[in-house]
Design a protein around this motif. Structure first.
Motif, PDB file in Angstrom:
ATOM      1  N   ASP A 131      -8.752   1.823   7.046  1.00 21.54           N
ATOM      2  CA  ASP A 131      -8.186   1.611   8.136  1.00 21.54           C
ATOM      3  C   ASP A 131      -7.403   0.748   8.756  1.00 21.54           C
ATOM      4  O   ASP A 131      -6.602   0.214   9.387  1.00 21.54           O
ATOM      5  CB  ASP A 131      -8.800   2.450   9.243  1.00 21.54           C
ATOM      6  N   TYR A 132      -8.120  -0.516   8.199  1.00 22.47           N
ATOM      7  CA  TYR A 132      -8.233  -1.502   8.966  1.00 22.47           C
ATOM      8  C   TYR A 132      -7.151  -2.405   7.760  1.00 22.47           C
ATOM      9  O   TYR A 132      -6.211  -3.184   8.316  1.00 22.47           O
ATOM     10  CB  TYR A 132      -9.747  -2.636   8.409  1.00 22.47           C
ATOM     11  N   GLY A 133      -6.802  -2.090   6.616  1.00 23.32           N
ATOM     12  CA  GLY A 133      -5.897  -2.216   5.959  1.00 23.32           C
ATOM     13  C   GLY A 133      -4.960  -1.954   6.020  1.00 23.32           C
ATOM     14  O   GLY A 133      -3.786  -2.679   5.960  1.00 23.32           O
ATOM     15  N   ALA A 134      -4.434  -0.567   6.825  1.00 23.07           N
ATOM     16  CA  ALA A 134      -3.497  -0.143   6.970  1.00 23.07           C
ATOM     17  C   ALA A 134      -2.363  -0.155   8.403  1.00 23.07           C
ATOM     18  O   ALA A 134      -1.868  -1.252   8.746  1.00 23.07           O
ATOM     19  CB  ALA A 134      -3.028   1.374   7.525  1.00 23.07           C
ATOM     20  N   THR A 135      -4.039  -1.255   8.737  1.00 22.87           N
ATOM     21  CA  THR A 135      -3.579  -1.384  10.982  1.00 22.87           C
ATOM     22  C   THR A 135      -3.281  -2.839  10.399  1.00 22.87           C
ATOM     23  O   THR A 135      -1.920  -3.093  11.323  1.00 22.87           O
ATOM     24  CB  THR A 135      -4.823  -1.268  11.613  1.00 22.87           C
ATOM     25  N   LEU A 136      -4.061  -4.248   9.339  1.00 25.92           N
ATOM     26  CA  LEU A 136      -3.487  -5.015   9.262  1.00 25.92           C
ATOM     27  C   LEU A 136      -1.525  -5.136   8.982  1.00 25.92           C
ATOM     28  O   LEU A 136      -1.142  -5.793   8.746  1.00 25.92           O
ATOM     29  CB  LEU A 136      -4.465  -5.302   8.204  1.00 25.92           C
ATOM     30  N   LEU A 140       1.351  -6.509  10.294  1.00 20.52           N
ATOM     31  CA  LEU A 140       2.574  -7.649   9.481  1.00 20.52           C
ATOM     32  C   LEU A 140       3.613  -7.427   9.739  1.00 20.52           C
ATOM     33  O   LEU A 140       4.494  -8.888   9.623  1.00 20.52           O
ATOM     34  CB  LEU A 140       1.437  -8.000   8.302  1.00 20.52           C
ATOM     35  N   GLY A 141       3.777  -5.909   8.938  1.00 18.42           N
ATOM     36  CA  GLY A 141       5.143  -5.263   8.921  1.00 18.42           C
ATOM     37  C   GLY A 141       5.649  -5.839  10.601  1.00 18.42           C
ATOM     38  O   GLY A 141       7.087  -5.827  10.455  1.00 18.42           O
TER      39      GLY A 141
END
Length: 332
Positions: A131-136, A140-141
């Protein structure tokens, strides 16, 4: 309301939208700095020659006459003549549409294929590393300018690693289909691979912001649906978790996703200007920039009209798809 009446109603609304775009774009021509005659003629040209060229181009006619002549030609596909090349605008603009559509659709496919699974994973593994990776990734995107991303992809993947070409469009999908019709299957396969190789970096560049947006939208929608009563009831009945997530929760999440996908597809068609300029992609964006630099207003007007028509058609298609995704949505 029936589907036929809905389509007629939306078509009439679309005509009004396109007419508004035509009027605004035509008005901007006369308040923007720069004179097309200054681009076509040298500074020291004889005043009589200058006036003759202006008369030949029809630029000396009253504003309302130019406006009505331009609007009258649109229904029959007459967008005027280019001030620079003196060729029909309609042919020039329509010849660039396939390249822009290819780029917009490829960017949409990249975004949807990556974003929806990523959003589902982020929602089902809330407060976990995924979840944290997808949010980051979403942050960034959304924060990364596409022109900067395009330049960085060219420098790293195209120049330093030599994995992708830096620019150009060797063959379009229309050319690939033409080879298939001619029975040249081998050449068509090679052309399709070359097309995919050249469009990868532009599609990723254009679709990055879109990917991040859809990821966040899918995540928030899934979190909302997973907390509803029907999901708890499905779990209480013993339905597999995969079926509950993808057959029920994700399907109900797709309504806002389809809305954004449709709106963004129309935006991508008109917003690919910078990406096409970075990668020298021969689409409407490149044509618009060249027309602005040359003060070629008929070509610029024709390009923006095609973009507006595409945006309207995409929105009508999206509204029509609602009823098939969710039968509770009526045509009103």
């Amino acid at each position: 309301m029936s589907l036929a009446r809905f389509l007629v109603k939306r078509a009439l609304q679309g005509v009004l939208v396109v007419w508004g775009v035509v009027t605004v774009v035509f008005g901007l021509r006369f308040i923007s700095p720069g004179d097309p005659a200054n681009v076509l003629l040298p500074p020291d040209v004889d005043p009589q020659v200058r006036q003759q060229v202006i008369a030949e181009l029809g630029l000396n006619k009253p504003l309302h006459v130019q406006y009505f002549e331009f609007v009258a030609g649109i229904p029959v596909g007459d967008l005027g003549l280019s001030l620079v090349t003196r060729t029909p605008v309609t042919g020039r603009v329509l010849s660039k549409v396939p390249a822009t559509l290819e780029l917009a659709i490829a960017a949409t496919v990249v975004a949807v294929v990556i974003a929806i699974p990523l959003g589902v994973v982020s929602a089902t593994r809330r407060h976990e590393p995924a979840d944290y990776g997808a949010t980051l990734f979403s942050l960034l995107g959304i924060s990364t300018p596409n022109f900067w991303l395009g330049v960085m992809l060219i420098i790293v993947l195209a120049v330093q690693l030599d994995l992708f070409p830096t620019s150009q469009r060797p063959i379009g999908l229309d050319g690939v289909f033409g080879l298939l019709v001619a029975g040249q299957v081998g050449n068509a396969v090679d052309g399709l691979l070359a097309w995919a190789w050249h469009i990868t970096l532009p599609a990723v560049t254009l679709g990055t912001y879109f990917t991040a947006l859809i990821t966040r939208l899918t995540r928030s929608g899934m979190l909302d649906e997973l907390g509803k009563t029907y999901v708890r009831a499905a779990r209480a009945k013993g339905l597999p978790e995969t079926l509950t997530r993808y057959r029920h929760a994700l399907r109900n999440t797709l309504i806002p996703v389809i809305t954004v996908v449709g709106l963004q597809l129309g935006t991508l068609i008109g917003g690919a200007v910078i990406t096409e300029a970075v990668f020298a992609w021969p689409g409407l964006g490149t044509l618009i920039i060249n027309s602005i630099n040359a003060r070629d207003w008929p070509v610029l007007q024709g390009s923006l009209i095609i973009v507006a028509v595409g945006f309207v058609l995409v929105n009508i298609l999206v509204d029509t798809l609602y009823a098939y995704v969710n039968p509770q949505v009526a045509f009103d």
